[in-house]
Design an enzyme around this catalytic site. Structure first.
Site: not given
Length: 118
Positions: A25, A69, A108
């Protein structure tokens, strides 16, 4: 207590720079996020709603215009952009506009959720 929820989706990247470089991550990566907002009320309004779902359209617009985005570290201006931090951010945004807001959950992945509920 009456409770309603509505789900919103967006895709974005982030990077958890405080983690060791070998942590997956810590690298730039992205998710297809799911945001679920919960509103609650002890009584219903004159139409029989906690809140008309249509009144959550500004949240969809905010997510689409600000988060979809995008690179979340830049959007939020810090390096700790976790699902937990996002849940609190969306909770505070919603609570300021929709007083019935009681919780926000952010996912997520299909198997993980973080929730902010004061």
């Amino acid at each position: 207590m009456f409770r309603i929820t509505k789900e919103f989706h967006f895709s974005a990247s982030h990077q958890l720079k405080s983690l060791p470089p070998e942590h997956q991550c810590a690298r730039l990566h992205g998710h297809n996020y799911v945001v679920e907002v919960e509103l609650s009320a002890e009584t219903l309004n004159e139409h029989g709603f906690v809140r008309d779902y249509h009144e959550l359209a500004p949240l969809k617009h905010y997510i689409d215009e600000t988060f979809d985005h995008r690179h979340l570290n830049e959007v939020l201006g810090h390096d700790r952009v976790t699902a937990e931090c996002l849940a609190r951010h969306f909770y505070e945004w919603c609570k300021a506009r929709l007083p019935e807001t009681t919780a926000v959950r952010v996912s997520e992945t299909a198997k993980t959720w973080a929730e902010y509920r004061p």
